[in-house]
Design an enzyme around this catalytic site. Structure first.
Site: not given
Length: 598
Positions: A163, A296, A440-442
């Site tokens: 990604m 997430r 990571y991932e927000g």
């Protein structure tokens, strides 16, 4: 040297007894999942985690990945073979559709086994983890041709996926991205730009790597409205769909990181690489969020997984380490000292970690069940409710379980005292590996803002009101049961605090958005405590029912559930009051501090 034992009995109790998964036999994949099949999958996943993946964990941490002059990357010793055994066992396609080579089993089972594997070796399992996200995105948004071209190879693990969002100048604010896509005139695009922090961006374990890349087509609107998503394979494909040659994709460097050394976190350069639009033009964020939401939940699982591995090692150490005498008198008088497990503060650490782990596992598995309902049920109303649950719980799970995963890895390290600071005991790696999951991932602050700013008001607050009713009904149903009263009373108090916080936000955040921002982090953790407390309520109720029915030789296991559930209600649930007080204090004071005062 650290060890790991997959908590198979705990998982089976949740899936079989608490969630009663056999009620869902009408949903695709559940009819084939008999108790014997479930047990066999969990046991086999445990063997893979314990015997293959876990022994490679320290190796990966010590060796890391190596980038060579030609831009290729070598993974640590043993990683290729571990990944090969993972693929050969069919684990990549456990829940993938049969038409693309998968087994079509529930995502619930995939999640359960995923915990074991991530506990055993978080860095190694990130390679197939990112691939799972790519599979989900192509399934949801790909054309028939794209699905036939990429999914069989991804499902069997011959190819892996990534990604690509972040660029050197933009992370959360993707509207600033500069990577561009120029149409070739034949339906393909030339992709040029640089992406950073790309997990599994380059490695030696697969024949090809399928990069999903956000880019802006020439002439597209500025900001997030003009972003598209592209499939950009590392190697171009020939007419038969097989790798044919380089594609202008290269690894510029590998990041030197605090943890997850065994995973190649790459700077990826795209130099007019050939790419193919995935989904609608300028619809890249919608398509990418299919992958992001899956990722997430995977990161939430990592928070739980590392905390579980750290806990197990700390508990083993506490039973063996002799130091001091019990405050209430010697417990092992024939030895020079008692094991530290007798000391209340050690027990506080261990019980806190385990209580959160068991509730977190239940919450994740309940959410995985909702994912199956959302994607596989033929009941439209059930699908809607499940989708609401997923939207609401994803930021809660990601934020709370990763925050607690790191906090509890540190607590487990503390049990070791000075020995926890020594690398050979493995506790340092758990702490270092767990830290990235909060970012990571927000980052977790973004998860909190997503929860407060978007998810609460979504569809008129339908999801949150359904959750309030579910928890409230559980408390009311068992209010008159004296055995459950201490648990339901604490849970109801937490729910009242959560509802009060929600009302405060409704009254104070619309006219003053900084109030929402200032409250969001506490609100996320308040919400998480109530959700975890609800799972403890369900587990305690199940355990009590089974004990009343005779327990079938599981009395000790079930009685431990009652004690640990009570510990959570006594020690963790009261924190909801502190979160509520901070939320209601508003933003005025923190926003009044001059920037130069920081």
């Amino acid at each position: 040297m650290s060890t790991y034992r997959a908590p198979v009995r705990e998982t089976a109790f949740i899936i079989r007894d608490v969630l009663n998964y056999q009620r869902f036999g009408n949903i695709a994949g559940y009819g084939e999942l008999s108790p014997d099949v479930l047990d066999a999958i969990l046991e086999e996943g445990a063997r893979l985690a314990e015997n293959i993946m876990q022994p490679l964990n320290r190796t990966g941490d010590m060796e890391g990945c190596t980038r060579h002059e030609d831009g290729t990357v070598s993974t640590p010793k043993g990683f290729k073979d571990g990944y090969r055994q993972y693929c050969q066992g069919g684990w990549m396609g456990l829940s993938a559709p049969a038409e693309y080579g998968g087994q079509g089993l529930p995502y619930l089972v995939h999640t359960a086994v995923g915990e074991y594997l991530s506990s055993a070796n978080m860095a190694l399992m990130m390679y197939p983890g990112l691939t799972q996200g790519a599979i989900a995105a192509i399934l949801a948004h790909g054309s028939d041709e794209q699905k036939q071209t990429y999914l069989p190879k991804l499902v069997e693990g011959t190819w892996t996926g990534t990604m690509n969002l972040t660029e050197p100048h933009c992370g959360t604010d993707l509207g600033l991205l500069r990577t561009k896509a120029v149409p070739n005139g034949d339906g393909s695009y030339k992709i040029s730009g640089q992406k950073i922090f790309i997990s599994a961006g380059e490695h030696d374990m697969a024949e090809n790597i399928v990069h999903l890349v956000l880019a802006r087509i020439e002439g597209a609107p500025e900001g997030t409205k003009g972003i598209s998503l592209f499939i950009v394979p590392k190697l171009q494909l020939d007419q038969t769909g097989n790798p044919a040659g380089p594609n202008g994709v290269s690894c510029g460097s590998i990041e030197e990181k605090m943890g997850i050394h065994g995973n190649a976190t790459c700077v990826m350069n795209y130099d007019e690489a050939q790419g193919y639009l995935l989904g609608a033009e300028n619809g890249g964020l919608k398509a990418m969020f299919t992958m992001m939401n899956e990722a997430r939940l995977g990161v939430a699982l990592q928070g739980l997984a590392v905390a579980e591995a750290a806990y197990q090692n700390a508990a083993d150490y506490a039973r063996d380490r002799l130091q001091g005498r019990s405050l209430s008198g010697a417990k092992v008088p024939d030895r020079q000292a008692d094991p530290i497990i007798v000391h209340p503060d050690i027990r506080r650490n261990l019980a806190t970690i385990r209580a959160f782990n068991e509730a977190g596992r239940a919450l994740l598995l309940w959410t995985a069940l909702q994912s199956d309902i959302a994607h596989r049920s033929e009941d439209e109303k059930a699908r809607q409710m499940a989708e609401d649950h997923l939207a609401l719980m994803t930021p809660v799970l990601k934020g709370v379980l990763t925050d607690k995963g790191f906090e509890h890895a540190v607590m487990a390290q503390q049990v070791f005292g000075g020995h926890g600071y020594i690398e050979e005991n493995g506790m340092s790696q758990f702490v270092r590996d767990a830290r990235i999951a909060m970012i990571y991932e927000g980052a977790n602050g973004i998860q909190a803002l997503d929860l407060v700013g978007r998810k609460l008001a979504q569809d008129g607050g339908r999801a949150v009101q359904t959750f309030f009713k579910t928890v409230g009904d559980f408390c009311e149903e068992h209010r008159s049961d004296e055995r459950m009263a201490p648990d339901t009373k604490a849970l109801k108090k937490g729910l009242n605090d959560l509802q009060a916080a929600t009302l405060w936000l409704m009254q104070n955040a619309v006219q003053k958005p900084d109030n929402a921002g200032a409250a969001s982090y506490d609100y996320m953790h308040l919400f998480g405590l109530v959700a975890l407390g609800f799972m403890w309520g369900r587990m305690v109720k199940t355990a009590r029912d089974q004990l009343a029915a005779g327990a079938d030789g599981d009395a000790s296991f079930l009685e431990q559930k009652l004690l640990l559930g009570r510990f959570f209600m006594e020690r963790a649930m009261p924190e909801t009051s502190a979160h509520l007080a901070r939320i209601c204090s508003g933003a005025d004071t923190m926003m009044a501090i001059p920037a130069e005062a920081f």
